[in-house]
Design a protein around this motif. Structure first.
Motif, mmCIF file in Angstrom:
data_model
loop_
_atom_site.group_PDB
_atom_site.id
_atom_site.type_symbol
_atom_site.label_atom_id
_atom_site.label_comp_id
_atom_site.label_asym_id
_atom_site.label_seq_id
_atom_site.Cartn_x
_atom_site.Cartn_y
_atom_site.Cartn_z
ATOM 1 N N TYR A 122 0.980 -1.060 0.192
ATOM 2 C CA TYR A 122 -0.295 0.275 0.118
ATOM 3 C C TYR A 122 0.655 0.863 0.164
ATOM 4 N N TRP A 123 1.761 1.681 1.053
ATOM 5 C CA TRP A 123 2.910 2.220 0.569
ATOM 6 C C TRP A 123 3.772 3.258 -0.135
ATOM 7 N N GLU A 124 4.067 1.148 -1.581
ATOM 8 C CA GLU A 124 4.322 1.620 -1.981
ATOM 9 C C GLU A 124 3.673 1.916 -3.277
ATOM 10 N N ASN A 125 2.315 1.447 -3.505
ATOM 11 C CA ASN A 125 1.387 1.803 -4.272
ATOM 12 C C ASN A 125 0.989 3.373 -4.670
ATOM 13 N N ASN A 126 0.816 3.790 -3.255
ATOM 14 C CA ASN A 126 0.113 5.170 -2.887
ATOM 15 C C ASN A 126 1.159 5.972 -2.190
ATOM 16 N N TYR A 127 2.029 5.829 -1.861
ATOM 17 C CA TYR A 127 1.817 6.501 -1.525
ATOM 18 C C TYR A 127 1.953 7.022 0.125
ATOM 19 N N THR A 128 1.099 6.719 0.912
ATOM 20 C CA THR A 128 0.183 6.808 2.194
ATOM 21 C C THR A 128 0.117 5.813 2.763
ATOM 22 N N TRP A 129 -0.472 5.541 3.794
ATOM 23 C CA TRP A 129 -0.578 5.091 5.145
ATOM 24 C C TRP A 129 -2.188 4.255 4.302
ATOM 25 N N LYS A 130 -2.211 3.204 5.244
ATOM 26 C CA LYS A 130 -3.948 2.671 4.542
ATOM 27 C C LYS A 130 -4.573 2.793 5.600
ATOM 28 N N ARG A 131 -4.551 3.072 6.879
ATOM 29 C CA ARG A 131 -5.656 3.336 7.675
ATOM 30 C C ARG A 131 -4.681 4.947 8.006
ATOM 31 N N SER A 132 -5.838 6.221 8.327
ATOM 32 C CA SER A 132 -5.640 6.672 9.273
ATOM 33 C C SER A 132 -5.212 6.280 10.437
ATOM 34 N N PRO A 133 -4.354 7.399 10.637
ATOM 35 C CA PRO A 133 -3.691 7.948 12.505
ATOM 36 C C PRO A 133 -4.298 8.645 12.716
ATOM 37 N N ILE A 134 -4.351 8.960 14.000
ATOM 38 C CA ILE A 134 -5.578 10.122 15.110
ATOM 39 C C ILE A 134 -4.751 10.733 15.751
ATOM 40 N N PHE A 135 -5.456 11.457 15.534
ATOM 41 C CA PHE A 135 -5.005 13.092 15.846
ATOM 42 C C PHE A 135 -5.684 13.867 16.493
ATOM 43 N N LEU A 136 -5.293 14.360 17.774
ATOM 44 C CA LEU A 136 -6.640 15.572 18.484
ATOM 45 C C LEU A 136 -6.042 16.933 18.020
ATOM 46 N N GLU A 137 -6.898 18.129 18.046
ATOM 47 C CA GLU A 137 -6.407 19.473 18.454
ATOM 48 C C GLU A 137 -6.656 19.506 19.946
ATOM 49 N N LEU A 138 -5.701 19.471 20.682
ATOM 50 C CA LEU A 138 -5.382 20.202 22.111
ATOM 51 C C LEU A 138 -4.658 21.571 22.462
ATOM 52 N N ASN A 139 -5.564 23.127 23.246
ATOM 53 C CA ASN A 139 -5.123 23.980 23.068
ATOM 54 C C ASN A 139 -4.643 24.452 21.692
#
Length: 167
Positions: A112-129
């Motif tokens: 998936y990385w090699e073909n799409n140049y990104t991750w297969k599953r989206s990571p999790i981020f929070l907006e804090l302050n």
């Protein structure tokens, strides 16, 4: 509902929280977030130390596109910095040998990385302050960091992430 209250939900022998209870408790939360963050890490001591008082019932989750430059400003819990760095080092080797399997993940993930140049599953981020904070996906983030720093993926290319803000 606070993150610490996840400890009260039913879990399996591996410590994963029952997904049906999560769906009932947090009906407006995307399944991917329920699985990656709450089910897999809701009973984890390190996650409890970080997020115990986080009001997860009042988070608004959105799948957004960010560039690596935007993500690179995110904070990372100090205990997970070593993991990000280890994955960064592994993915840096890809540019030397042009062998994507050096990333060290499953065959499907590497392809998936090699073909799409990104991750297969989206990571999790929070907006804090008003700042980004990486919650889950430290391996993926470290991998992207190495691939970007060695020129295999442009820093301006966007990648999908789950982003939570308080509403």
């Amino acid at each position: 509902m606070k993150f610490k209250e996840l400890m009260n939900l039913r879990a399996d022998q591996a410590g994963n929280i029952d997904i049906d209870e999560l769906i009932l408790s947090l009906p407006n939360t995307p399944m991917d977030v329920l699985e990656q963050f709450y089910r897999d890490h809701g009973r984890n001591d390190q996650f409890q130390a970080q997020y115990a008082e986080l009001d997860i019932h009042n988070l608004n989750w959105e799948l957004v596109d960010l560039t690596f430059d935007e993500m690179s400003l995110a904070t990372v819990f100090p205990s997970f910095q070593k993991w990000v760095h280890a994955c960064y080092k592994k993915s840096c080797r890809v540019s030397i040998d042009l062998e994507w399997k050096l990333i060290g993940h499953t065959k499907q993930t590497v392809m998936y990385w090699e073909n799409n140049y990104t991750w297969k599953r989206s990571p999790i981020f929070l907006e804090l302050n008003c700042k980004l904070h990486l919650v889950e996906g430290h391996s993926r983030f470290g991998c992207l960091k190495g691939l970007v720093s060695n020129g295999l993926i442009p820093n301006y290319r966007t990648h999908k992430i789950w982003l939570a803000k308080h509403f």
